[in-house]
Design an enzyme around this catalytic site. Structure first.
Site, mmCIF file in Angstrom:
data_model
loop_
_atom_site.group_PDB
_atom_site.id
_atom_site.type_symbol
_atom_site.label_atom_id
_atom_site.label_comp_id
_atom_site.label_asym_id
_atom_site.label_seq_id
_atom_site.Cartn_x
_atom_site.Cartn_y
_atom_site.Cartn_z
ATOM 1 N N ASP A 192 0.839 -1.195 0.000
ATOM 2 C CA ASP A 192 0.000 0.000 0.000
ATOM 3 C C ASP A 192 0.879 1.252 0.000
ATOM 4 O O ASP A 192 0.573 2.242 -0.663
ATOM 5 C CB ASP A 192 -0.900 0.030 1.237
ATOM 6 C CG ASP A 192 -1.933 -1.076 1.194
ATOM 7 O OD1 ASP A 192 -1.904 -1.868 0.223
ATOM 8 O OD2 ASP A 192 -2.750 -1.155 2.121
ATOM 9 N N ASP A 228 0.773 4.245 -2.589
ATOM 10 C CA ASP A 228 0.568 5.638 -2.169
ATOM 11 C C ASP A 228 1.676 6.538 -2.712
ATOM 12 O O ASP A 228 1.425 7.671 -3.119
ATOM 13 C CB ASP A 228 0.551 5.758 -0.636
ATOM 14 C CG ASP A 228 -0.690 5.113 -0.044
ATOM 15 O OD1 ASP A 228 -1.648 4.869 -0.805
ATOM 16 O OD2 ASP A 228 -0.694 4.850 1.170
ATOM 17 N N LEU A 279 -36.276 -8.803 -11.374
ATOM 18 C CA LEU A 279 -36.489 -10.204 -11.744
ATOM 19 C C LEU A 279 -37.622 -10.818 -10.947
ATOM 20 O O LEU A 279 -37.902 -10.409 -9.828
ATOM 21 C CB LEU A 279 -35.210 -11.000 -11.457
ATOM 22 C CG LEU A 279 -33.973 -10.630 -12.268
ATOM 23 C CD1 LEU A 279 -32.773 -11.420 -11.775
ATOM 24 C CD2 LEU A 279 -34.208 -10.905 -13.751
ATOM 25 N N GLU A 332 -25.225 -16.840 -11.756
ATOM 26 C CA GLU A 332 -24.337 -15.864 -11.104
ATOM 27 C C GLU A 332 -24.827 -15.620 -9.683
ATOM 28 O O GLU A 332 -26.027 -15.704 -9.426
ATOM 29 C CB GLU A 332 -24.398 -14.509 -11.830
ATOM 30 C CG GLU A 332 -23.912 -14.501 -13.245
ATOM 31 C CD GLU A 332 -24.478 -13.295 -14.005
ATOM 32 O OE1 GLU A 332 -24.215 -12.162 -13.596
ATOM 33 O OE2 GLU A 332 -25.204 -13.520 -14.986
ATOM 34 N N LYS A 366 -26.200 -13.582 -6.692
ATOM 35 C CA LYS A 366 -27.014 -12.366 -6.631
ATOM 36 C C LYS A 366 -26.513 -11.544 -5.445
ATOM 37 O O LYS A 366 -26.871 -11.791 -4.298
ATOM 38 C CB LYS A 366 -28.487 -12.735 -6.460
ATOM 39 C CG LYS A 366 -29.422 -11.537 -6.483
ATOM 40 C CD LYS A 366 -30.863 -12.028 -6.525
ATOM 41 C CE LYS A 366 -31.883 -10.925 -6.581
ATOM 42 N NZ LYS A 366 -31.730 -9.848 -5.651
ATOM 43 N N ASP A 413 -26.057 -8.583 -2.877
ATOM 44 C CA ASP A 413 -27.074 -7.753 -2.261
ATOM 45 C C ASP A 413 -26.581 -6.310 -2.164
ATOM 46 O O ASP A 413 -25.989 -5.904 -1.178
ATOM 47 C CB ASP A 413 -27.403 -8.314 -0.874
ATOM 48 C CG ASP A 413 -28.751 -7.841 -0.404
ATOM 49 O OD1 ASP A 413 -29.449 -7.168 -1.187
ATOM 50 O OD2 ASP A 413 -29.106 -8.131 0.745
ATOM 51 N N TYR A 449 -19.533 -4.674 -9.228
ATOM 52 C CA TYR A 449 -19.455 -5.922 -9.984
ATOM 53 C C TYR A 449 -20.331 -5.786 -11.228
ATOM 54 O O TYR A 449 -21.528 -5.516 -11.118
ATOM 55 C CB TYR A 449 -19.957 -7.092 -9.146
ATOM 56 C CG TYR A 449 -19.013 -7.498 -8.043
ATOM 57 C CD1 TYR A 449 -18.056 -8.485 -8.249
ATOM 58 C CD2 TYR A 449 -19.069 -6.897 -6.793
ATOM 59 C CE1 TYR A 449 -17.190 -8.863 -7.243
ATOM 60 C CE2 TYR A 449 -18.199 -7.268 -5.772
ATOM 61 C CZ TYR A 449 -17.264 -8.256 -6.012
ATOM 62 O OH TYR A 449 -16.403 -8.626 -5.009
ATOM 63 N N LYS A 504 -29.821 -16.916 -15.853
ATOM 64 C CA LYS A 504 -30.218 -16.269 -17.106
ATOM 65 C C LYS A 504 -30.024 -17.235 -18.270
ATOM 66 O O LYS A 504 -29.057 -17.998 -18.263
ATOM 67 C CB LYS A 504 -29.339 -15.026 -17.366
ATOM 68 C CG LYS A 504 -29.381 -13.980 -16.268
ATOM 69 C CD LYS A 504 -28.309 -12.905 -16.446
ATOM 70 C CE LYS A 504 -28.296 -11.972 -15.245
ATOM 71 N NZ LYS A 504 -27.074 -11.176 -15.112
ATOM 72 N N LYS A 559 -34.044 -17.066 -4.700
ATOM 73 C CA LYS A 559 -33.766 -16.353 -3.448
ATOM 74 C C LYS A 559 -33.518 -17.331 -2.309
ATOM 75 O O LYS A 559 -34.290 -18.265 -2.102
ATOM 76 C CB LYS A 559 -34.967 -15.474 -3.082
ATOM 77 C CG LYS A 559 -35.212 -14.359 -4.067
ATOM 78 C CD LYS A 559 -34.481 -13.108 -3.681
ATOM 79 C CE LYS A 559 -35.326 -12.267 -2.757
ATOM 80 N NZ LYS A 559 -34.870 -10.878 -2.684
ATOM 81 N N CYS A 580 -26.286 2.532 37.922
ATOM 82 C CA CYS A 580 -25.495 1.679 37.034
ATOM 83 C C CYS A 580 -25.559 0.230 37.519
ATOM 84 O O CYS A 580 -25.294 -0.035 38.700
ATOM 85 C CB CYS A 580 -24.049 2.171 37.013
ATOM 86 S SG CYS A 580 -22.937 1.039 36.172
ATOM 87 N N CYS A 622 -21.727 -0.608 38.949
ATOM 88 C CA CYS A 622 -21.093 0.026 40.111
ATOM 89 C C CYS A 622 -22.088 0.731 41.015
ATOM 90 O O CYS A 622 -21.717 1.230 42.079
ATOM 91 C CB CYS A 622 -20.016 1.009 39.660
ATOM 92 S SG CYS A 622 -20.707 2.502 38.929
ATOM 93 N N CYS A 629 -23.564 6.041 32.829
ATOM 94 C CA CYS A 629 -23.102 5.964 34.201
ATOM 95 C C CYS A 629 -22.039 7.049 34.319
ATOM 96 O O CYS A 629 -21.110 7.095 33.520
ATOM 97 C CB CYS A 629 -22.491 4.589 34.464
ATOM 98 S SG CYS A 629 -21.422 4.553 35.903
ATOM 99 N N CYS A 679 -15.956 3.541 37.085
ATOM 100 C CA CYS A 679 -16.826 2.367 37.016
ATOM 101 C C CYS A 679 -16.058 1.205 36.383
ATOM 102 O O CYS A 679 -15.496 1.352 35.293
ATOM 103 C CB CYS A 679 -18.069 2.691 36.186
ATOM 104 S SG CYS A 679 -19.087 1.261 35.826
HETATM 105 S S1 IVH Z 1 -29.671 -9.245 -13.539
HETATM 106 C C1 IVH Z 1 -33.317 -7.753 -15.935
HETATM 107 N N1 IVH Z 1 -27.563 -10.213 -12.232
HETATM 108 O O1 IVH Z 1 -30.795 -8.292 -8.200
HETATM 109 C C2 IVH Z 1 -32.152 -8.244 -15.190
HETATM 110 N N2 IVH Z 1 -29.091 -8.813 -11.077
HETATM 111 O O2 IVH Z 1 -34.137 -8.243 -9.208
HETATM 112 C C3 IVH Z 1 -31.992 -7.748 -13.822
HETATM 113 N N3 IVH Z 1 -28.511 -8.384 -8.732
HETATM 114 O O3 IVH Z 1 -32.088 -5.319 -9.530
HETATM 115 C C4 IVH Z 1 -30.697 -7.881 -13.146
HETATM 116 N N4 IVH Z 1 -26.641 -9.562 -8.718
HETATM 117 O O4 IVH Z 1 -29.835 -5.212 -8.307
HETATM 118 C C5 IVH Z 1 -28.676 -9.447 -12.192
HETATM 119 N N5 IVH Z 1 -25.663 -11.095 -11.187
HETATM 120 C C6 IVH Z 1 -26.771 -10.340 -11.149
HETATM 121 C C7 IVH Z 1 -27.166 -9.682 -9.955
HETATM 122 C C8 IVH Z 1 -28.344 -8.925 -9.974
HETATM 123 C C9 IVH Z 1 -27.444 -8.794 -8.014
HETATM 124 C C10 IVH Z 1 -29.619 -7.535 -8.253
HETATM 125 C C11 IVH Z 1 -29.935 -6.346 -9.129
HETATM 126 C C12 IVH Z 1 -31.360 -6.519 -9.602
HETATM 127 C C13 IVH Z 1 -31.909 -7.550 -8.646
HETATM 128 C C14 IVH Z 1 -32.827 -8.526 -9.372
#
Ligand code: IVH
Length: 674
Positions: A43, A47, A93, A123, A125, A127, A230, A297, A321, A413, A416, A431, A436
């Site tokens: 690092d 820098d 989706l 892939e 998903k 969050d 990503y 997909k 999910k 507290c 104490c 406290c 304490c």
């Molecule tokens: S595809 C029409 N791929 O999950 C296609 N979504 O409802 C929609 N998400 O809004 C997205 N990883 O925020 C896709 N590898 C991935 C994802 C991904 C996370 C989220 C994205 C989307 C929601 C799906």
């Protein structure tokens, strides 16, 4: 107008070439670090490159280019929120909540495709929140949040601070990338700790934290939040896929500087996709970021077109999910913990339940206001959630108990017996007894914790015993402890005692920002401590600073400045700081590389785990002795230090004929800790 002498022209040309070379090198190392997770330099070396480039650009501001790595945080604060339309709708989706629904999706796809063969791409998903980025002329032009799917928010300046998002790419024709902005667990924890220290509310989960950070008006704050991007779609200007196969798009993105999750699979059928879902459901806790499922997909774009869309989602993709990490349970009691600032924190005692593999029996309630907001009483059934956080939280009351008891903050507290006070405008009750024992124990716990002074082995039970027996009545007393005093404590032996003493000794090498944050000054977390150390350069300068001088520090406002100043005006705290100084802690900043130290001119590469020293400390002590630690083995490496489970660096060392030493030999080369 200044006269352009031939000399000045030559100098400028040289500066231009130097700036370009530095940019190339910085881009390369950013990619290695942020996109590929394979740093080649330390690092500090990185820098130094950035600083060199900044120097050239300060001298020749006209040479600054918008895609220069220095321009990530160059943007002006946003004036307000600008809306922008998407090139094509950003849809969401449909969800499959169990295997049956996934098979039903597969049946539909097969039927609509009339028996033609097809493949799926699976892939993770992640969050976070989705964001579209537009490029043209090879440069990042715009970044837009999903918004309502048709119109999003312009967050370009904030997105530029995300290091894994390339500012430029090899393709000059316009194109668009869609992907997910996420905050990893570590950054999330760090941010919440920092916010707690500054008495701000915590973010409930990494997704909210990522969204909040991206939409800030001040891009420099976004930069400090360490977001990641990503990519998962590659589209043309009109929002249509460029390649005929989704898998190919992902490969292209990953070959053009974008971070694409490597945990993806091209599947021959739904069974393979299901196996992928099951595999990651079991391992999701081990991932550095949160996922809430798997996206599946249809790979071929012509087949996607054939399948089309419903009103809100494509027919060619689905989100599998994972079960929510929430459970329903009963609050059987509320206990009160005393923190190091004396703050009383109510904690819900729960009927134990297993949430994603971990038994949950406590959940923090933060303060009285939070209990009021939830409308919670003892005996109620609540929804508890684990999300990215170590400590679970109560989301809401599901059902009131038949016999409910309201919670009352104690007036004394619980540790104490001291008086408890809630000051005007504050959410916490405290406290007020500075001696304490609970406060002392908490400050030792904070002092020893990972990321602060990192004293391994100094756990809760030892701290309790040390304080209760009177051996320690200030963190400074830790440095006077003898091994036999610890060995006499319960569940301790000579060996673990010696270990703890050694770890306490080593903490003397922790850099100044760690020492500042270890003091436990209100509102001063790791980041503020770093800013203070950078600005003042030494503990003495920080402790002597006036409120006005403190407010000159970037991001330090009156609240923090007053708190720091007040801390160092308190005689008890001054004594503590004096004693820590005498114990030999690092009170100066950036004395890391002590020129003239015994290891000056020697470059080490560390690999594998080091049971005694740990990486961080080994690096710090080598540098403190004048040596250098490089990330990758090269001909310039003098020694490779191989710990346990040493990896490919060891093979490379052997190939290049570089001496390999063990941890013990490294320790022997390091100067004694006095
Ligand atoms: S595809 C029409 N791929 O999950 C296609 N979504 O409802 C929609 N998400 O809004 C997205 N990883 O925020 C896709 N590898 C991935 C994802 C991904 C996370 C989220 C994205 C989307 C929601 C799906």
């Amino acid at each position: 107008m200044p006269v352009k002498t031939p000399d000045a022209v030559a100098k400028r040309a040289q500066a231009r070439a130097q700036a370009e070379a530095l940019r190339e090198s910085i881009r390369h190392h950013e990619r290695q670090y942020y996109v590929l997770d394979q740093p080649e330099i330390t690092d500090a070396e990185y820098d130094a490159l950035v600083r060199q480039l900044q120097t050239v650009e300060t001298e020749h501001p006209d040479l600054i280019t918008p895609d220069s790595p220095t321009q990530r945080v160059g943007g002006q604060p946003r004036e307000g929120i600008q809306k922008l339309p998407h090139s094509s709708p950003m849809l969401s989706l449909d969800n499959a909540l169990h295997e049956g629904e996934l098979r039903a999706f597969d049946n539909r796809v097969r039927e609509l495709l009339g028996g033609t063969p097809f493949r799926y791409v699976a892939e993770l998903k992640m969050d976070g929140l989705s964001m579209a980025t537009r490029y043209s002329g090879g440069l990042l032009q715009k970044a837009i949040t999903r918004g309502n799917g048709s119109i999003g928010e312009d967050v370009t300046e904030n997105a530029r601070t995300i290091r894994s998002l390339p500012l430029r790419t090899g393709r000059v024709e316009p194109f668009e990338v869609r992907g997910e902005v996420v905050m990893n667990r570590q950054s999330f924890e760090r941010l919440n700790l920092e916010r707690e220290e500054r008495e701000l509310s915590r973010f409930a989960n990494p997704r909210n934290a990522a969204a909040g950070s991206l939409r800030l008006l001040e891009p420099s704050v976004t930069a400090s939040r360490r977001l990641d991007y990503y990519a998962y779609f590659l589209l043309d200007e009109a929002g249509r896929p460029i390649f005929e196969s989704h898998w190919e798009s992902l490969e292209w993105l990953s070959g053009h500087g974008f971070k694409v999750n490597p945990k993806r699979k091209l599947c021959a059928d739904i069974e393979e996709a299901l196996a992928f879902c099951r595999e990651w459901e079991g391992e999701r806790e081990g991932l550095p970021y949160e996922i809430d499922g798997v996206v599946i997909k249809v790979d071929s774009v012509p087949q996607q077109v054939q399948l089309g869309f419903t009103a809100k989602a494509p027919r060619w993709a689905i989100a599998f999910k994972y079960a929510a990490r929430q459970v329903e349970t009963e609050v059987t009691g509320i206990l009160v913990q005393v923190g190091r600032t004396g703050a009383l924190t109510p904690v819900a005692v729960l009927a134990p339940r297993v949430v994603s593999g971990v038994t949950v029996s406590r959940a923090t309630l933060h303060n009285e206001d939070e209990i009021a907001r939830l409308g919670l009483q003892i005996g109620d059934t609540v929804i508890v959630e684990r999300s990215g956080d170590v400590i679970p939280r109560v989301v809401r009351v599901k059902m009131q108990g038949t016999y409910r008891v309201p919670f009352q903050m104690p007036t004394e507290c619980p540790v104490c017996g001291g008086r408890v006070v809630r000051e005007e405008g504050e959410s916490a009750s405290r406290c007020i007894n500075v001696n304490c024992p609970a406060r002392l124990k908490e400050s030792i716990r904070h002092y020893a914790s990972r990321g602060v002074m990192s004293i391994d082995g100094l756990g809760d039970s030892i701290i309790d015993q040390l304080v209760d027996s009177g051996l320690v009545s200030s963190v400074a007393d830790l440095y006077a402890l003898k091994a036999d005093q610890i060995a006499n404590l319960e569940r301790m032996g000579p060996k673990s005692a010696a270990n703890i003493i050694q770890n306490i000794d080593r903490s003397r090498f922790m850099p100044l920002p760690r020492v500042i944050s270890a003091l436990g000054i209100r509102f001063v977390g790791q980041r503020t401590a770093e800013l203070l150390a950078d600005h003042f350069g030494s503990m003495d300068a920080v402790s002597g600073a006036t409120v006005d001088q403190l407010m000159e520090v970037q991001e330090v406002g009156p609240k923090v400045a007053v708190s720091v100043n007040a801390f160092f005006r308190e005689p008890q705290n001054c004594e503590l700081v004096e004693r820590l100084k005498k114990a030999g802690l690092m009170f100066d900043h950036l004395v890391r590389r002590r020129a003239g130290g015994p290891l000056t001119g020697i470059t080490f590469v560390l690999t594998g785990t080091m049971p005694t020293l740990k990486r961080e400390e080994a690096k710090f002590r080598i540098e403190a002795a004048g040596g250098k630690v490089a990330a990758a083995v090269s001909k310039k490496t003098n020694f490779v230090v191989a710990g346990e489970d040493a990896g490919s660096k060891l093979d490379k060392a052997r190939a290049l004929d570089i001496p390999v030493i063990g941890e013990a030999e490294l320790i022997a080369m390091l100067p004694e800790i006095s």
